[in-house]
Design a protein around this motif. Structure first.
Motif, PDB file in Angstrom:
ATOM      1  N   GLN A   3      -5.763  -5.641   9.226  1.00  0.00           N
ATOM      2  CA  GLN A   3      -6.959  -5.443   8.415  1.00  0.00           C
ATOM      3  C   GLN A   3      -7.011  -6.367   7.198  1.00  0.00           C
ATOM      4  O   GLN A   3      -8.094  -6.676   6.706  1.00  0.00           O
ATOM      5  N   LEU A   4      -5.857  -6.798   6.722  1.00  0.00           N
ATOM      6  CA  LEU A   4      -5.786  -7.449   5.426  1.00  0.00           C
ATOM      7  C   LEU A   4      -5.539  -8.950   5.489  1.00  0.00           C
ATOM      8  O   LEU A   4      -6.061  -9.696   4.656  1.00  0.00           O
ATOM      9  N   PRO A  30      -5.827   6.999   0.390  1.00  0.00           N
ATOM     10  CA  PRO A  30      -6.752   6.133   1.132  1.00  0.00           C
ATOM     11  C   PRO A  30      -7.783   5.421   0.261  1.00  0.00           C
ATOM     12  O   PRO A  30      -8.095   4.248   0.502  1.00  0.00           O
ATOM     13  N   LEU A  31      -8.327   6.103  -0.751  1.00  0.00           N
ATOM     14  CA  LEU A  31      -9.318   5.462  -1.611  1.00  0.00           C
ATOM     15  C   LEU A  31      -8.703   4.310  -2.396  1.00  0.00           C
ATOM     16  O   LEU A  31      -9.288   3.232  -2.503  1.00  0.00           O
ATOM     17  N   ARG A  71      -7.744  -9.296  -1.525  1.00  0.00           N
ATOM     18  CA  ARG A  71      -8.639 -10.288  -0.909  1.00  0.00           C
ATOM     19  C   ARG A  71      -9.300 -11.165  -1.973  1.00  0.00           C
ATOM     20  O   ARG A  71      -9.438 -12.382  -1.797  1.00  0.00           O
ATOM     21  N   GLN A  99      -5.994   2.665  -1.567  1.00  0.00           N
ATOM     22  CA  GLN A  99      -5.655   1.609  -0.614  1.00  0.00           C
ATOM     23  C   GLN A  99      -6.836   0.672  -0.409  1.00  0.00           C
ATOM     24  O   GLN A  99      -6.672  -0.550  -0.374  1.00  0.00           O
ATOM     25  N   SER A 100      -8.026   1.241  -0.278  1.00  0.00           N
ATOM     26  CA  SER A 100      -9.224   0.426  -0.102  1.00  0.00           C
ATOM     27  C   SER A 100      -9.469  -0.462  -1.309  1.00  0.00           C
ATOM     28  O   SER A 100      -9.805  -1.649  -1.167  1.00  0.00           O
ATOM     29  N   GLU A 101      -9.283   0.088  -2.517  1.00  0.00           N
ATOM     30  CA  GLU A 101      -9.473  -0.688  -3.740  1.00  0.00           C
ATOM     31  C   GLU A 101      -8.445  -1.815  -3.839  1.00  0.00           C
ATOM     32  O   GLU A 101      -8.776  -2.948  -4.215  1.00  0.00           O
ATOM     33  N   LYS A 143      -6.795  -3.274  -1.348  1.00  0.00           N
ATOM     34  CA  LYS A 143      -7.111  -4.294  -0.340  1.00  0.00           C
ATOM     35  C   LYS A 143      -8.183  -5.250  -0.856  1.00  0.00           C
ATOM     36  O   LYS A 143      -8.069  -6.472  -0.704  1.00  0.00           O
ATOM     37  N   ALA A 144      -9.225  -4.688  -1.472  1.00  0.00           N
ATOM     38  CA  ALA A 144     -10.297  -5.530  -2.011  1.00  0.00           C
ATOM     39  C   ALA A 144      -9.770  -6.441  -3.116  1.00  0.00           C
ATOM     40  O   ALA A 144     -10.153  -7.616  -3.207  1.00  0.00           O
ATOM     41  N   GLU A 158      -1.447  -2.079  11.276  1.00  0.00           N
ATOM     42  CA  GLU A 158      -2.824  -1.973  10.816  1.00  0.00           C
ATOM     43  C   GLU A 158      -3.028  -2.630   9.458  1.00  0.00           C
ATOM     44  O   GLU A 158      -4.105  -3.173   9.177  1.00  0.00           O
ATOM     45  N   LEU A 194       0.812  -1.224   0.000  1.00  0.00           N
ATOM     46  CA  LEU A 194       0.000   0.000   0.000  1.00  0.00           C
ATOM     47  C   LEU A 194       0.844   1.272   0.000  1.00  0.00           C
ATOM     48  O   LEU A 194       0.292   2.366   0.121  1.00  0.00           O
TER      49      LEU A 194
END
Length: 238
Positions: A197-198, A165-166, A176, A168-170, A172-173, A193, A160
């Motif tokens: 979280q991941l 931040p946006l 996963r 990073q969220s994408e 992470k998804a 963190e 990351l």
């Protein structure tokens, strides 16, 4: 079958032991995080597992193959992103990913480039010189090259870094989803963190040794507490 098996791995640089008898196992389908402070041996571990360095002692298996004796075979089967690795400044993202496609003999590379440019939101910069990209844009291109040949196993050092931040969220998804499809991801980080979280499994490394390896969801006091305890042992009298 385990995707990664490490037994007694040791790596010495002169009088310094970067790894000191490392043991760990990563099962297929796991999103595994190797968590530790700077200088704990995370990058050295990835370099040995991806056939870039030779250990002083110990053994490793990556998808059933020895990365020391068969490094090319291992690198054909995996995706790799070292920390602070950028696409060549004199190529555009499209040209760089086309080069990756040639090296890895990907027949439908144009379709793969379009797919990953959409997933990681860099379609608008595909034909921009990489020297003109932001750090976050370069990171997204490098993440694309990890997955563009659809490997069963990927290694990423600090996935990351440089991402807003946006994004990073994408990302992470995306990571996963990659593991949900049965693939395995081995990432290293010094951010608690990120691992909490991941990851589905986290190994805490300090002073070149694996201190503990557990699912962060099962840690009664939380991953941060476990990390603080285990890393504190690094500077405690032995």
């Amino acid at each position: 079958m385990a995707a990664i098996e490490v037994d007694g791995l040791r790596k010495e640089y002169g009088d310094v032991a970067a790894l000191d008898g490392l043991d760990l196992t990563v099962e297929a389908g796991e999103l595994y995080g190797l968590l530790g402070p700077n200088g704990s041996g995370k990058t050295t571990t990835i370099e040995i597992l991806t056939g870039q360095r030779t250990p002083t002692a110990g053994e490793a298996r990556v998808l059933g193959t020895d990365p020391v004796t068969e490094p090319i075979e291992v690198r054909r089967s995996i995706g790799i992103l070292p920390e602070r690795e950028d696409p060549p400044s004199f190529l555009t993202p499209r040209e760089y990913l086309e080069f990756v496609g040639d090296v890895r003999s990907i027949p439908d590379i144009d379709d793969r480039i379009a797919e990953w440019a959409d997933v990681l939101d860099f379609r608008g910069i595909l034909d921009t010189m990489s020297s003109d990209l932001s750090e976050g844009e370069r990171q997204r291109v490098m993440l694309a090259q990890v997955f563009i040949h659809e490997p069963d196993l990927a290694f990423i050092d600090e996935p990351l870094v440089n991402l807003d931040p946006l994004m990073q969220s994408e990302v992470k998804a995306t990571l996963r989803e990659y593991c949900a499809d049965g693939n395995t991801l081995f990432l290293s980080t010094h951010f608690v963190e990120v691992a909490e979280q991941l990851c589905t499994e986290v190994g805490i490394i300090a002073d070149g040794r694996l201190r503990t390896q557990r699912d962060p969801a099962t840690m009664d006091d939380g991953l941060l507490s476990a990390y603080e305890t285990e890393v504190a042992r690094e500077v405690s009298p032995q």
